[in-house]
Design an enzyme around this catalytic site. Structure first.
Site, PDB file in Angstrom:
ATOM      1  N   PHE A 143       0.858  -1.186   0.000  1.00  0.00           N
ATOM      2  CA  PHE A 143       0.000   0.000   0.000  1.00  0.00           C
ATOM      3  C   PHE A 143       0.890   1.229   0.000  1.00  0.00           C
ATOM      4  CE2 PHE A 143      -2.225   3.620   1.642  1.00  0.00           C
ATOM      5  CZ  PHE A 143      -3.408   3.579   0.925  1.00  0.00           C
ATOM      6  N   ASP A 228       9.409   2.964   1.781  1.00  0.00           N
ATOM      7  CA  ASP A 228       8.232   3.766   2.109  1.00  0.00           C
ATOM      8  C   ASP A 228       7.975   3.620   3.611  1.00  0.00           C
ATOM      9  OD1 ASP A 228       5.792   4.910   2.575  1.00  0.00           O
ATOM     10  OD2 ASP A 228       4.772   3.978   0.870  1.00  0.00           O
ATOM     11  N   LYS A 257       2.684  10.974   7.064  1.00  0.00           N
ATOM     12  CA  LYS A 257       1.825  10.757   8.238  1.00  0.00           C
ATOM     13  C   LYS A 257       2.307  11.488   9.500  1.00  0.00           C
ATOM     14  CE  LYS A 257      -0.962   6.993   6.671  1.00  0.00           C
ATOM     15  NZ  LYS A 257      -0.679   5.892   5.782  1.00  0.00           N
TER      16      LYS A 257
END
Ligand SMILES: *Cc1c(COP(=O)(O)O)cnc(C)c1O
Length: 407
Positions: A143, A228, A257
């Site tokens: 993801f 990531d 985030k």
């Protein structure tokens, strides 16, 4: 706000907001630390932590003060001019993660896109891959966000179906299999893009040695290793970066985030000068990337991470969580995966769906999110009290008891 007003919010959202999410039927009105309060005054423990964007807790005083101060000074000038915080933010964040340079963006997906563009350009200009042929190796179950290019290499049918035609140039191999990565490399491979721990897949932790072997393979074949760390980074796993568990240094980190301190989207690609210097003016950009408010908040986050308190807390509370979850295996939990204060909990699908468990947790004052049918993820703010963490697991235990007893 009365219950009727909450009902009205639910109706408005249902009527006026595209149905790209399926939220639990709770309307949050305020938050503090690891707790959320709904509009009727009921408290819930936040065991999702905004998918790990809320690592330092709701309303962390240092982050809020930094944002408040900056809000009154200056918030946006665009990259057409310099402002007085971008240099300092870049210096402090790159020092924190041990790299030379960064490229600031806003959301995680934008930063992933940025890393892919940089890798392709590096491939053509530095590695010498023939024009239009660059390939990037990714992992099954990945993801990395929701843009058209990123969903092009997703294998989640919901993320892809109906959104083609897709961007070519990606090859997917099984996650956790370093040999598969090595075998997929061709002279046109410019990068391997991986999550060091797969978050949305349900906190999937790769086998020992995987990241090291991928690093070696990338180095041997002159291929960039892009980690990531949008979800795994910035304290969540008990380290500043999840790659540090393996002692591995990728060429590019993608951060996001928690970098925004739970206040605004702040993301960045951080890497070596030899890679990021392929970009020249006009070749990439963002109106909001690196804005003063984002830099002020990002600087506060870097300051919080520098002394290691939250990383240690994630590790210590993570050990508590791992211990407690282990006792649920065989009692409604099939498997649990825990690294730092981050857990994927596979519920026995014969007992209930992940959604149903989350609904029952909500009724008991715990908010969490299911993923992929029967997995629940816990990623509470790292500021959570140890007793509250115990209490959350007690509630899960009680929900599983109820389900097993057919209640
Ligand atoms: C959440 C996430 C993204 C996307 O971030 P957005 O800010 O939602 O665009 C990218 N990569 C990983 C690993 C993520 O968890």
């Amino acid at each position: 706000m009365e219950t009727a007003a909450a009902e009205r919010t639910l109706a408005q959202v249902d009527e006026r907001v595209a149905h790209n999410y399926h939220p639990l039927p709770v309307v949050i009105g305020s938050a503090e630390g690891a707790w959320l309060v709904d509009t009727t005054g009921r408290r819930y423990l936040d065991m999702l932590g905004a998918y790990s964007a809320m690592n330092f807790g709701h309303g962390h005083p240092t982050v809020v003060q930094a944002a408040r101060d900056q809000l009154e000074r200056m918030t946006l000038v665009s990259r057409a001019f310099h402002h007085d915080l971008l240099g300092q933010f870049a210096e402090e964040l790159t020092d924190l993660v041990g790299k030379d340079m960064l490229l600031p963006m806003n959301t995680g997906a934008e930063a992933v896109e940025t890393a892919l563009k940089v890798a392709r350009k590096w491939g053509y200009e530095v590695k010498g891959v023939p024009a239009g042929r660059a390939q990037v190796i990714v992992a099954h179950g990945n993801f990395h966000g929701r843009t058209t290019t990123i969903v092009s290499f997703s294998d989640d049918p919901d993320a892809r179906a109906g959104f083609g035609p897709f961007t070519p140039g990606f090859v997917a191999v099984p996650y956790g299999d370093a040999t598969a990565v090595a075998e997929a490399i061709t002279p046109d491979t410019v990068a391997v893009l991986l999550e060091p721990v797969q978050g949305e897949a349900g906190v999937v932790i790769p086998p020992e040695g995987y990241l090291q072997q991928v690093r070696e393979t990338c180095s041997r074949h002159d291929v960039l290793f892009i980690a990531d760390e949008v979800q795994s980074g910035l304290g969540r796993t008990g380290r500043t970066l999840a790659c540090q568990h393996a002692g591995v240094e990728p060429d590019l980190y993608v951060l996001g985030k928690a970098l925004g301190g739970g206040i605004l989207p702040v993301s960045a690609v951080v890497g070596d000068r030899s890679v990021l210097s392929v970009l020249r003016p006009g070749q990439h950009g963002s109106t909001f990337g690196g804005n003063p408010l984002a830099c002020a908040v990002g600087l506060a986050v870097v300051g919080i991470l520098r002394d290691g308190t939250y990383q240690r807390r994630a590790e210590e509370l993570g050990a508590v969580l791992a211990d407690r979850l282990a006792s649920l295996v065989g009692r409604g939990v099939l498997e649990r995966r825990v690294i730092g204060l981050w857990a994927g909990i596979d519920i026995d699908p014969a007992l209930a769906s992940g959604r149903e468990v989350c609904e029952r947790l909500m009724a008991r004052g715990v908010l969490a999110k299911d993923t992929h049918g029967s997995t629940i993820r816990f990623s509470p703010p790292l500021t959570i009290d140890e007793q509250d963490l115990h209490w959350a697991v007690d509630q899960l235990d009680a929900v599983l008891d109820d389900l097993r007893a057919g209640r």
